[in-house]
Design a protein around this motif. Structure first.
Motif, PDB file in Angstrom:
ATOM      1  N   GLU A 389      14.498   8.639  26.551  1.00 26.53           N
ATOM      2  CA  GLU A 389      14.651   9.982  26.865  1.00 26.53           C
ATOM      3  C   GLU A 389      16.074   9.886  26.962  1.00 26.53           C
ATOM      4  O   GLU A 389      17.604  10.109  26.636  1.00 26.53           O
ATOM      5  CB  GLU A 389      14.799  10.742  27.629  1.00 26.53           C
ATOM      6  N   GLU A 390      16.941   8.484  27.971  1.00 28.51           N
ATOM      7  CA  GLU A 390      18.061   8.019  28.523  1.00 28.51           C
ATOM      8  C   GLU A 390      18.659   7.523  27.056  1.00 28.51           C
ATOM      9  O   GLU A 390      20.190   8.196  26.886  1.00 28.51           O
ATOM     10  CB  GLU A 390      18.081   7.572  29.692  1.00 28.51           C
ATOM     11  N   ARG A 391      18.365   6.465  26.753  1.00 33.80           N
ATOM     12  CA  ARG A 391      19.102   5.861  25.770  1.00 33.80           C
ATOM     13  C   ARG A 391      19.684   6.851  24.811  1.00 33.80           C
ATOM     14  O   ARG A 391      20.171   6.866  23.635  1.00 33.80           O
ATOM     15  CB  ARG A 391      17.677   4.671  25.106  1.00 33.80           C
ATOM     16  N   GLY A 392      18.850   7.938  24.689  1.00 32.05           N
ATOM     17  CA  GLY A 392      18.964   8.772  23.182  1.00 32.05           C
ATOM     18  C   GLY A 392      17.284   8.776  21.722  1.00 32.05           C
ATOM     19  O   GLY A 392      17.207   7.814  21.602  1.00 32.05           O
ATOM     20  N   VAL A 393      17.170   9.523  21.294  1.00 32.54           N
ATOM     21  CA  VAL A 393      15.936   9.903  20.431  1.00 32.54           C
ATOM     22  C   VAL A 393      16.607   8.743  18.745  1.00 32.54           C
ATOM     23  O   VAL A 393      16.221   8.698  18.601  1.00 32.54           O
ATOM     24  CB  VAL A 393      15.801  11.215  20.029  1.00 32.54           C
ATOM     25  N   ASP A 394      17.577   9.201  18.954  1.00 28.56           N
ATOM     26  CA  ASP A 394      18.623   8.780  17.806  1.00 28.56           C
ATOM     27  C   ASP A 394      18.087   7.131  17.481  1.00 28.56           C
ATOM     28  O   ASP A 394      18.173   6.513  16.279  1.00 28.56           O
ATOM     29  CB  ASP A 394      19.940   9.137  17.356  1.00 28.56           C
ATOM     30  N   LEU A 395      18.522   6.201  18.481  1.00 22.26           N
ATOM     31  CA  LEU A 395      18.339   5.060  19.233  1.00 22.26           C
ATOM     32  C   LEU A 395      17.059   4.866  18.746  1.00 22.26           C
ATOM     33  O   LEU A 395      15.791   3.644  18.221  1.00 22.26           O
ATOM     34  CB  LEU A 395      19.042   4.564  19.956  1.00 22.26           C
ATOM     35  N   SER A 396      15.728   5.153  20.294  1.00 20.80           N
ATOM     36  CA  SER A 396      14.593   5.008  20.398  1.00 20.80           C
ATOM     37  C   SER A 396      14.038   5.563  19.118  1.00 20.80           C
ATOM     38  O   SER A 396      12.500   4.989  18.715  1.00 20.80           O
ATOM     39  CB  SER A 396      13.746   6.051  21.511  1.00 20.80           C
ATOM     40  N   GLU A 397      13.766   6.333  17.874  1.00 21.76           N
ATOM     41  CA  GLU A 397      12.640   6.962  16.879  1.00 21.76           C
ATOM     42  C   GLU A 397      13.282   6.699  15.877  1.00 21.76           C
ATOM     43  O   GLU A 397      12.386   6.411  15.002  1.00 21.76           O
ATOM     44  CB  GLU A 397      13.346   8.689  17.304  1.00 21.76           C
ATOM     45  N   HIS A 398      14.966   6.080  15.358  1.00 26.91           N
ATOM     46  CA  HIS A 398      15.373   5.688  14.351  1.00 26.91           C
ATOM     47  C   HIS A 398      16.244   4.441  13.856  1.00 26.91           C
ATOM     48  O   HIS A 398      16.281   4.211  12.760  1.00 26.91           O
ATOM     49  CB  HIS A 398      16.431   7.263  13.521  1.00 26.91           C
ATOM     50  N   SER A 399      16.454   3.973  14.915  1.00 22.22           N
ATOM     51  CA  SER A 399      17.267   3.176  15.485  1.00 22.22           C
ATOM     52  C   SER A 399      18.793   3.666  14.726  1.00 22.22           C
ATOM     53  O   SER A 399      19.182   2.187  13.634  1.00 22.22           O
ATOM     54  CB  SER A 399      16.681   1.658  14.654  1.00 22.22           C
ATOM     55  N   GLU A 400      19.470   4.900  15.089  1.00 20.67           N
ATOM     56  CA  GLU A 400      20.787   5.072  13.884  1.00 20.67           C
ATOM     57  C   GLU A 400      21.072   5.567  14.961  1.00 20.67           C
ATOM     58  O   GLU A 400      21.122   6.595  15.603  1.00 20.67           O
ATOM     59  CB  GLU A 400      20.407   5.780  12.572  1.00 20.67           C
ATOM     60  N   LEU A 401      23.083   6.002  14.600  1.00 18.13           N
ATOM     61  CA  LEU A 401      23.750   7.095  15.346  1.00 18.13           C
ATOM     62  C   LEU A 401      24.348   8.066  14.717  1.00 18.13           C
ATOM     63  O   LEU A 401      24.613   7.097  13.421  1.00 18.13           O
ATOM     64  CB  LEU A 401      24.858   5.850  16.097  1.00 18.13           C
ATOM     65  N   ALA A 402      25.364   8.728  15.021  1.00 22.36           N
ATOM     66  CA  ALA A 402      24.644  10.286  14.479  1.00 22.36           C
ATOM     67  C   ALA A 402      26.359   9.185  14.225  1.00 22.36           C
ATOM     68  O   ALA A 402      27.129   9.252  13.023  1.00 22.36           O
ATOM     69  CB  ALA A 402      25.213  11.450  14.934  1.00 22.36           C
ATOM     70  N   TYR A 403      27.551   8.754  14.386  1.00 25.99           N
ATOM     71  CA  TYR A 403      28.853   8.133  15.101  1.00 25.99           C
ATOM     72  C   TYR A 403      29.107   6.734  14.910  1.00 25.99           C
ATOM     73  O   TYR A 403      28.082   5.795  15.929  1.00 25.99           O
ATOM     74  CB  TYR A 403      30.076   9.391  15.710  1.00 25.99           C
ATOM     75  N   GLU A 404      30.111   6.483  13.972  1.00 23.53           N
ATOM     76  CA  GLU A 404      30.201   4.708  14.718  1.00 23.53           C
ATOM     77  C   GLU A 404      31.514   4.343  14.775  1.00 23.53           C
ATOM     78  O   GLU A 404      32.737   5.581  13.557  1.00 23.53           O
ATOM     79  CB  GLU A 404      30.305   4.049  13.308  1.00 23.53           C
ATOM     80  N   PHE A 405      32.658   4.466  15.604  1.00 24.26           N
ATOM     81  CA  PHE A 405      33.708   3.847  16.233  1.00 24.26           C
ATOM     82  C   PHE A 405      34.282   2.780  16.327  1.00 24.26           C
ATOM     83  O   PHE A 405      34.006   1.714  17.910  1.00 24.26           O
ATOM     84  CB  PHE A 405      33.671   4.875  17.376  1.00 24.26           C
ATOM     85  N   GLY A 406      34.527   2.346  15.569  1.00 24.29           N
ATOM     86  CA  GLY A 406      35.103  -0.270  15.267  1.00 24.29           C
ATOM     87  C   GLY A 406      34.141  -0.445  15.611  1.00 24.29           C
ATOM     88  O   GLY A 406      32.665  -0.269  15.829  1.00 24.29           O
ATOM     89  N   PRO A 407      34.334  -1.883  16.035  1.00 25.07           N
ATOM     90  CA  PRO A 407      33.226  -3.060  16.264  1.00 25.07           C
ATOM     91  C   PRO A 407      32.399  -2.187  17.174  1.00 25.07           C
ATOM     92  O   PRO A 407      31.197  -2.924  17.511  1.00 25.07           O
ATOM     93  CB  PRO A 407      34.190  -3.764  16.798  1.00 25.07           C
TER      94      PRO A 407
END
Length: 426
Positions: A389-407
């Motif tokens: 929950e602290e890391r975020g369910v996008d990472l924990s459940e899907h291994s994805e992020l909604a937004y990418e900002f550079g390297p």
């Protein structure tokens, strides 16, 4: 069989209603925190896949076939259109009805943002649609208990629910309320804890919902005059609701907000859904204004009663659904000079029918959803771990992020920490 104009209109309406679920994904995705945006969108999209399969295999039969279990549900083994004997119109109706089931269960997901295991949601959707949505749809629209010929309908009168005040919105709102109590509050939850991460995305989602809602309400219109009335009512009720919500914000908070405008539109759409073919445009303005103001006030109840309804599903869909469904008993126009709501001199009969159907829906959905939720919580497990929950369910459940900002990768929920690509697993 020749394709008729009615067939074409229902097909177009079905496409409009199907578009509402991706629109809901944008609406919820923008309202969510950044680390849960993709998860919220996925919960809507996977509902399309799961319900689409369920609907063909047994769901549609449960809502339309000859009754079993004393009028609670239709026969799930009925022919669903896979034989040569089923006409084009029947197949179109199957598709149109499926889109209602899809968005109903998707609506629930916003209440449990940030903390729900995706596998638990995948288990919940087909079970809930089978045991809650399909029986209720049959009871209201398929000839079951709440219909004119059903045991409750004969005793208390048939409630008016043209497009889903009980079946869709009260149903989803009650289920959402049950789930938030079963899952519990998010860590650190308090007033001001959650802020939408992308309000423009919310506005886009609300616009798509409003656009699709013309098919949602108008697809079953029986005549040109009825279709015209529904179209106008679907325009003016959310317009008035938006103004009602903004007025409450202006008086209570000192300024109106974009999120309030979008939420007010949705509240008005919810309220007019069961009443769209029964109210005059003036009645729709009144209903919308009350629903918008009422829902704006209701979203704050979660802080008073301590339930963490992340994206205000209870405040918008349950409360506005209650206002719209019960409001018919006051504002419904007479039909050929007969009946109508209290304000038209129609007596208390229609109001009684609306209240009985509402109370039944709340009780049925509440009990059934609680049983389903507890079963999943004790088997699959409904809530992610505190760490996830602290890391975020996008990472924990899907291994994805909604937004990418550079390297460095993407942003955390609050935009204050860079997330490395190693955390995403790429």
């Amino acid at each position: 069989m020749e394709l008729t104009a009615t067939d074409v209109w229902v097909m177009v309406s079905a496409a409009l209603v199907l578009l509402m679920t991706p629109g809901l994904a944008f609406f919820y995705g923008g309202m969510a925190r950044a680390k849960a945006a993709l998860n919220m969108m996925m919960m809507s999209f996977v509902s399309i896949g799961l319900v689409g399969v369920v609907w063909v295999l047994w769901g549609f039969g449960m809502t339309s076939a000859p009754e079993i279990l004393g009028g609670l549900v239709g026969d799930p083994t009925a022919d669903l259109g896979l034989s040569e004997h089923v006409g084009t119109g029947d197949l179109i109706g199957i598709g149109y009805a499926a889109t209602f089931a899809i968005i109903t269960v998707a609506l629930i997901s916003g209440a449990v943002a940030d903390r729900t295991r995706f596998s638990a949601w995948v288990a919940f959707v087909p079970v809930w649609v089978t045991l809650v949505y399909c029986p209720l749809a049959y009871m209201v629209w398929g000839g079951g208990l709440l219909s004119a010929d059903g045991a409750i309908g004969r005793r208390f009168g048939e409630a008016i629910d043209f497009a889903g005040g009980t079946v869709v919105h009260i149903n989803a709102g009650v289920a959402a309320l049950v789930l938030v109590y079963v899952l519990g509050r998010r860590a650190g939850w308090a007033r001001g804890f959650h802020r939408p991460h992308n309000v423009p995305l919310v506005m886009i989602g609300a616009a798509l919902l409003w656009f699709g809602w013309f098919g949602f309400n108008g697809g079953a219109a029986g005549s040109t005059g009825e279709a015209a009335l529904i179209w106008v009512n679907t325009l003016v009720a959310p317009a008035a609701a938006m103004l009602g919500w903004l007025l409450v914000e202006r008086v209570r908070d000192g300024r109106p907000t974009s999120l309030g405008a979008a939420s007010g539109v949705v509240a008005g759409l919810v309220a007019i859904t069961p009443a769209c073919a029964s109210l005059s445009p003036l009645g729709s303005l009144a209903l919308g204004a009350v629903a918008g103001a009422g829902a704006a006030l209701a979203v704050g109840l979660k802080y008073r009663f301590g339930y963490d309804d992340a994206l205000d599903v209870v405040g918008v869909h349950l409360v506005a659904g209650l206002i719209g469904t019960v409001g018919i008993g006051f504002l419904a126009m007479p039909v050929d000079g007969v009946g109508g709501g209290l304000f038209y001199g129609g007596g208390i009969e229609q109001l009684t029918a609306q209240v009985v159907a509402t109370v039944f829906t709340v009780a049925f959905t509440g009990v059934m959803t609680l049983l389903i939720a507890l079963a999943i919580a004790r088997t699959v497990g409904f809530r992610v771990s505190a760490e996830d929950e602290e890391r975020g369910v996008d990472l924990s459940e899907h291994s994805e992020l909604a937004y990418e900002f550079g390297p460095l990768g993407g942003l955390s929920a609050d935009g204050d920490r860079a997330v490395s690509k190693d955390e995403v697993g790429v």
